[in-house]
Design a protein around this motif. Structure first.
Motif, PDB file in Angstrom:
ATOM      1  N   VAL A  36       0.859  -1.178   0.000  1.00  0.00           N
ATOM      2  CA  VAL A  36       0.000   0.000   0.000  1.00  0.00           C
ATOM      3  C   VAL A  36       0.898   1.231   0.000  1.00  0.00           C
ATOM      4  N   LYS A  37       0.684   2.096  -0.963  1.00  0.00           N
ATOM      5  CA  LYS A  37       1.448   3.338  -1.040  1.00  0.00           C
ATOM      6  C   LYS A  37       0.689   4.406  -0.254  1.00  0.00           C
ATOM      7  N   LEU A  38       1.335   4.900   0.792  1.00  0.00           N
ATOM      8  CA  LEU A  38       0.704   5.874   1.677  1.00  0.00           C
ATOM      9  C   LEU A  38       1.052   7.298   1.284  1.00  0.00           C
ATOM     10  N   ASP A  39       0.137   8.194   1.590  1.00  0.00           N
ATOM     11  CA  ASP A  39       0.429   9.618   1.567  1.00  0.00           C
ATOM     12  C   ASP A  39      -0.204  10.220   2.818  1.00  0.00           C
ATOM     13  N   ILE A  40       0.004  11.481   3.009  1.00  0.00           N
ATOM     14  CA  ILE A  40      -0.491  12.135   4.226  1.00  0.00           C
ATOM     15  C   ILE A  40      -2.011  12.028   4.341  1.00  0.00           C
ATOM     16  N   GLY A  41      -2.695  11.898   3.206  1.00  0.00           N
ATOM     17  CA  GLY A  41      -4.158  11.783   3.219  1.00  0.00           C
ATOM     18  C   GLY A  41      -4.649  10.588   4.005  1.00  0.00           C
ATOM     19  N   HIS A  42      -3.923   9.482   3.963  1.00  0.00           N
ATOM     20  CA  HIS A  42      -4.304   8.294   4.734  1.00  0.00           C
ATOM     21  C   HIS A  42      -4.317   8.612   6.226  1.00  0.00           C
ATOM     22  N   PHE A  43      -3.264   9.294   6.679  1.00  0.00           N
ATOM     23  CA  PHE A  43      -3.158   9.624   8.101  1.00  0.00           C
ATOM     24  C   PHE A  43      -4.214  10.642   8.518  1.00  0.00           C
ATOM     25  N   ILE A  44      -4.460  11.611   7.654  1.00  0.00           N
ATOM     26  CA  ILE A  44      -5.466  12.631   7.962  1.00  0.00           C
ATOM     27  C   ILE A  44      -6.844  11.997   8.084  1.00  0.00           C
ATOM     28  N   ILE A  45      -7.212  11.172   7.119  1.00  0.00           N
ATOM     29  CA  ILE A  45      -8.527  10.514   7.155  1.00  0.00           C
ATOM     30  C   ILE A  45      -8.650   9.636   8.393  1.00  0.00           C
ATOM     31  N   LEU A  46      -7.622   8.864   8.679  1.00  0.00           N
ATOM     32  CA  LEU A  46      -7.652   8.007   9.862  1.00  0.00           C
ATOM     33  C   LEU A  46      -7.781   8.843  11.132  1.00  0.00           C
ATOM     34  N   ASN A  47      -7.019   9.917  11.236  1.00  0.00           N
ATOM     35  CA  ASN A  47      -7.114  10.790  12.409  1.00  0.00           C
ATOM     36  C   ASN A  47      -8.519  11.355  12.576  1.00  0.00           C
ATOM     37  N   ILE A  48      -9.127  11.766  11.486  1.00  0.00           N
ATOM     38  CA  ILE A  48     -10.481  12.326  11.564  1.00  0.00           C
ATOM     39  C   ILE A  48     -11.474  11.248  11.974  1.00  0.00           C
ATOM     40  N   LEU A  49     -11.392  10.070  11.376  1.00  0.00           N
ATOM     41  CA  LEU A  49     -12.328   8.996  11.744  1.00  0.00           C
ATOM     42  C   LEU A  49     -12.186   8.630  13.222  1.00  0.00           C
ATOM     43  N   ILE A  50     -10.963   8.548  13.716  1.00  0.00           N
ATOM     44  CA  ILE A  50     -10.752   8.249  15.133  1.00  0.00           C
ATOM     45  C   ILE A  50     -11.289   9.390  15.988  1.00  0.00           C
ATOM     46  N   GLY A  51     -10.909  10.610  15.639  1.00  0.00           N
ATOM     47  CA  GLY A  51     -11.294  11.779  16.428  1.00  0.00           C
ATOM     48  C   GLY A  51     -12.788  12.040  16.445  1.00  0.00           C
ATOM     49  N   VAL A  52     -13.437  11.886  15.306  1.00  0.00           N
ATOM     50  CA  VAL A  52     -14.886  12.100  15.252  1.00  0.00           C
ATOM     51  C   VAL A  52     -15.605  11.044  16.081  1.00  0.00           C
ATOM     52  N   GLY A  53     -15.100   9.810  16.051  1.00  0.00           N
ATOM     53  CA  GLY A  53     -15.690   8.767  16.891  1.00  0.00           C
ATOM     54  C   GLY A  53     -15.597   9.124  18.367  1.00  0.00           C
ATOM     55  N   GLU A  54     -14.432   9.622  18.779  1.00  0.00           N
ATOM     56  CA  GLU A  54     -14.254  10.040  20.177  1.00  0.00           C
ATOM     57  C   GLU A  54     -15.141  11.233  20.513  1.00  0.00           C
ATOM     58  N   LEU A  55     -15.208  12.198  19.607  1.00  0.00           N
ATOM     59  CA  LEU A  55     -16.050  13.380  19.799  1.00  0.00           C
ATOM     60  C   LEU A  55     -17.518  12.982  19.905  1.00  0.00           C
ATOM     61  N   TYR A  56     -17.950  12.087  19.048  1.00  0.00           N
ATOM     62  CA  TYR A  56     -19.340  11.633  19.065  1.00  0.00           C
ATOM     63  C   TYR A  56     -19.680  10.932  20.382  1.00  0.00           C
ATOM     64  N   ARG A  57     -18.773  10.082  20.859  1.00  0.00           N
ATOM     65  CA  ARG A  57     -19.009   9.420  22.154  1.00  0.00           C
ATOM     66  C   ARG A  57     -19.111  10.440  23.284  1.00  0.00           C
ATOM     67  N   ARG A  58     -18.209  11.418  23.261  1.00  0.00           N
ATOM     68  CA  ARG A  58     -18.228  12.445  24.309  1.00  0.00           C
ATOM     69  C   ARG A  58     -19.515  13.274  24.253  1.00  0.00           C
ATOM     70  N   LEU A  59     -19.882  13.722  23.067  1.00  0.00           N
ATOM     71  CA  LEU A  59     -21.117  14.493  22.911  1.00  0.00           C
ATOM     72  C   LEU A  59     -22.333  13.668  23.310  1.00  0.00           C
ATOM     73  N   SER A  60     -22.321  12.380  22.973  1.00  0.00           N
ATOM     74  CA  SER A  60     -23.450  11.498  23.315  1.00  0.00           C
ATOM     75  C   SER A  60     -23.636  11.417  24.827  1.00  0.00           C
ATOM     76  N   GLU A  61     -22.527  11.384  25.548  1.00  0.00           N
ATOM     77  CA  GLU A  61     -22.613  11.352  27.016  1.00  0.00           C
ATOM     78  C   GLU A  61     -23.155  12.663  27.569  1.00  0.00           C
ATOM     79  N   GLU A  62     -22.821  13.770  26.913  1.00  0.00           N
ATOM     80  CA  GLU A  62     -23.244  15.086  27.389  1.00  0.00           C
ATOM     81  C   GLU A  62     -24.693  15.417  27.048  1.00  0.00           C
ATOM     82  N   VAL A  63     -25.092  15.129  25.795  1.00  0.00           N
ATOM     83  CA  VAL A  63     -26.410  15.585  25.336  1.00  0.00           C
ATOM     84  C   VAL A  63     -27.296  14.468  24.800  1.00  0.00           C
TER      85      VAL A  63
END
Length: 136
Positions: A36-63
């Protein structure tokens, strides 16, 4: 209004893009082994998917899950009536004009062992379900 409390979600997402809390060498080794040939886009997408999942869990607990989903949908992060991150939303972070570029990087991440659910169509998107053991 609850949503006004979350006006800095965009800033939080921006900070997710630059996360570096995983082992790049192991990532590169796995990519090399899988041809698999990687570029920065792979890391960015992965970071967003991980981060949005964490954000969604946190928001779900709050609201609550419903309100959290609506907040992220209104911000353009989730596709309509879903918990999937919009391909349209992801493409702007990797500087590409086509969602196909996002799809190709998602496919590569799946080849590396990331379990990512995909929802096709104009309201399609992606949700990280599980990371491979080597990524832990």
């Amino acid at each position: 209004m609850i949503e006004s409390k979350y006006v800095d979600i965009e800033k939080e997402i921006e900070s997710m893009v630059n996360r570096k809390d995983f082992d790049f060498w192991e990532f590169l080794k796995r990519a090399y082994e899988s041809n698999v040939k990687l570029d920065i886009g792979h890391f960015i997408i992965l970071n967003i998917l991980i981060g949005v999942g964490e954000l969604y869990r946190r928001l779900s607990e709050e609201v609550g899950k419903n309100q959290a989903r609506k907040i992220l949908e209104k911000k353009g992060i989730f596709t309509k009536n879903s918990e999937y991150v919009s391909g349209e939303y992801l493409k702007k972070f990797i500087g590409r004009s086509s969602r196909v570029a996002v799809h190709n990087r998602i496919r590569d991440l799946k080849d590396l062992g990331f379990e990512i659910e995909s929802k096709s169509g104009p309201l399609g998107g992606y949700k990280l379900v599980k990371t491979p053991d080597w990524f832990q």
